[in-house]
Design a protein around this motif. Structure first.
Motif, short mmCIF file in Angstrom:
data_model
loop_
_atom_site.label_atom_id
_atom_site.label_comp_id
_atom_site.label_asym_id
_atom_site.label_seq_id
_atom_site.Cartn_x
_atom_site.Cartn_y
_atom_site.Cartn_z
N ASN A 255 -1.00 8.94 5.10
CA ASN A 255 -2.44 8.02 4.48
C ASN A 255 -3.85 8.74 3.86
OD1 ASN A 255 -0.52 5.66 3.74
ND2 ASN A 255 -1.52 4.36 5.42
N LYS B 267 6.07 5.00 14.79
CA LYS B 267 5.10 4.18 14.69
C LYS B 267 4.77 2.01 15.35
CE LYS B 267 1.34 1.65 12.40
NZ LYS B 267 0.05 2.37 10.78
N GLU B 268 6.52 2.44 14.80
CA GLU B 268 7.52 0.54 14.89
C GLU B 268 7.72 0.16 15.84
OE1 GLU B 268 9.89 0.25 11.59
OE2 GLU B 268 7.84 0.26 10.07
N ALA C 47 8.28 11.37 6.42
CA ALA C 47 7.37 10.63 6.55
C ALA C 47 7.54 9.32 7.25
CB ALA C 47 6.38 10.56 5.73
N HIS C 48 9.02 8.98 6.69
CA HIS C 48 9.93 7.32 7.19
C HIS C 48 9.94 7.42 8.49
CE1 HIS C 48 12.08 4.20 7.14
NE2 HIS C 48 13.07 4.60 7.69
N GLN D 21 6.89 6.67 10.50
CA GLN D 21 6.47 5.37 10.24
C GLN D 21 7.53 4.07 11.89
OE1 GLN D 21 4.66 3.50 8.53
NE2 GLN D 21 5.66 1.55 9.39
N LEU D 22 8.72 4.99 11.80
CA LEU D 22 9.82 4.27 12.95
C LEU D 22 9.32 4.34 14.30
CD1 LEU D 22 13.23 5.30 11.25
CD2 LEU D 22 11.77 3.23 11.00
N TYR E 167 10.01 11.60 2.07
CA TYR E 167 10.05 10.21 1.83
C TYR E 167 10.47 10.23 3.26
CZ TYR E 167 11.61 5.75 2.29
OH TYR E 167 12.42 4.01 2.73
N GLN F 66 2.37 7.31 3.34
CA GLN F 66 2.42 6.63 4.52
C GLN F 66 3.43 7.26 5.67
OE1 GLN F 66 3.89 2.24 2.81
NE2 GLN F 66 1.67 1.42 2.42
N PRO F 67 2.91 7.05 7.16
CA PRO F 67 2.46 5.87 7.47
C PRO F 67 0.84 6.93 7.28
CG PRO F 67 3.89 7.13 9.07
CD PRO F 67 4.00 7.69 7.80
N LEU G 170 0.59 5.85 15.97
CA LEU G 170 1.19 6.81 15.70
C LEU G 170 1.36 7.86 16.45
CD1 LEU G 170 0.38 7.20 11.94
CD2 LEU G 170 2.90 7.47 12.79
#
Length: 310
Positions: free
Chosen positions: A84, A53-54, A46-47, A50-51, A43, A81-82, A59
């Motif tokens: 998928n 990407k934000e 992956a997080h 995600q950060l 997690y 995620q992200p 990505l």
């Protein structure tokens, strides 16, 4: 704009099976590495993306990874995620004694893999017995296609600095072999990216030497030289800041007609993945400190370069 990133994820192992005896060694070498901690680790990694990407709106289209153990951990990661399940995997099991490898993830909607191989290295030990040769992590070499561009990617995790840097000759040997391959590609007007955890800083002799060919003409650029010179680090050893994680690019990425022209380089180190202890402020929030479980992300920050039209 496209992002190319590299991340040493610090011991991404499957959960250890229950040992028969408490003192039996574990596969991971970690203390009490169980299902709960493994899922938390997945997690967290992956997080991080995600950060990314934000912050960047996208990505990375290519991700180099080190300190992953086996393909299953990568398959578990890209289902989350992200990613998928939109990312492919290039991975080979290496002969590393700790069973950690390098790998590449790639956006299957943007990238086609043309070819790949694991470049394996053997080093003669004191016994000069082939059955007892020292081995290390492979260098992953991939040829990929992005739109009309062919890109040659090398991902390395060179032998570590320990015991008065006994591994320095191994790093020199591996870098010399990589350099030979890179020069052949550059002489054929190919795009080349070399990334990894080099266990050396950008100003160390070996990483300066690899930037030049045999005629002392510059063939690679290392944008992390500037970052290191201004006190930017991706990992730490005691009180020393280090920038072992780097991405080097062929001169072709600095030409205006390349659809993936170099834009900038950086170390991704937001507060969420940084240490929460004020005594270690600005350092990566790691999974373990020695044998003590902290539950963090990694002992390295990811690094990246932005590529796009000028």
């Amino acid at each position: 704009m496209e992002l190319f990133s590299f991340y040493n994820v610090e011991n991404l192992f499957l959960p250890d099976p229950e040992p028969r005896h408490k003192l039996d060694p574990t596969i991971s070498g970690l203390r009490n590495w169980n299902e709960r901690k493994y899922k938390n680790k997945l997690y967290k990694i992956a997080h991080v993306f995600q950060l990314i990407k934000e912050e960047n709106g996208t990505l990375p289209f290519i991700i180099g990874l080190s300190e992953v153990s086996g393909k299953q951990v990568l398959e578990d990661l890209i289902r989350m995620q992200p990613f998928n399940s939109g990312y492919g995997i290039v991975h080979y099991n290496s002969r590393d004694e700790r069973k950690v490898d390098v790998a590449m993830l790639y956006d299957k909607n943007k990238v086609e893999i043309i070819d790949s191989e694991a470049i394996t290295f053997f080093f003669e030990n004191e016994n000069k017995n082939i059955e007892n040769y020292d081995t290390t992590r492979d260098v992953l070499y991939s040829v990929l296609k992005y739109k009309e561009e062919i890109i040659n990617v090398f991902i390395a995790h060179l032998p570590s600095k320990r015991e008065k840097d006994i591994n320095r000759p191994k790093r020199i040997f591996i870098l010399n072999e990589i350099q030979r391959r890179i020069l052949d590609l550059i002489n054929a007007d190919e795009n080349v990216i070399l990334c990894g955890d080099f266990n050396e800083n950008p100003d160390d002799e070996n990483l300066v030497k690899i930037l030049y060919d045999n005629s002392y003409e510059k063939v690679l650029e290392n944008p992390f030289q500037q970052l290191f010179s201004t006190g930017n680090y991706s990992t730490f050893h005691y009180k020393s800041g280090l920038l072992f994680d780097q991405i080097l690019l062929s001169e072709s990425f600095f030409k205006e007609d390349n659809m993936l022209s170099f834009q900038n380089a950086g170390i991704f180190k937001p507060g969420k993945i940084s240490c929460r202890d004020k005594n270690f402020e600005g350092r990566p929030f790691r999974t373990y400190a020695g044998t003590r479980y902290l539950g963090g992300y990694s002992d390295h920050f990811p690094v990246y370069v932005s590529l796009g039209k000028v």
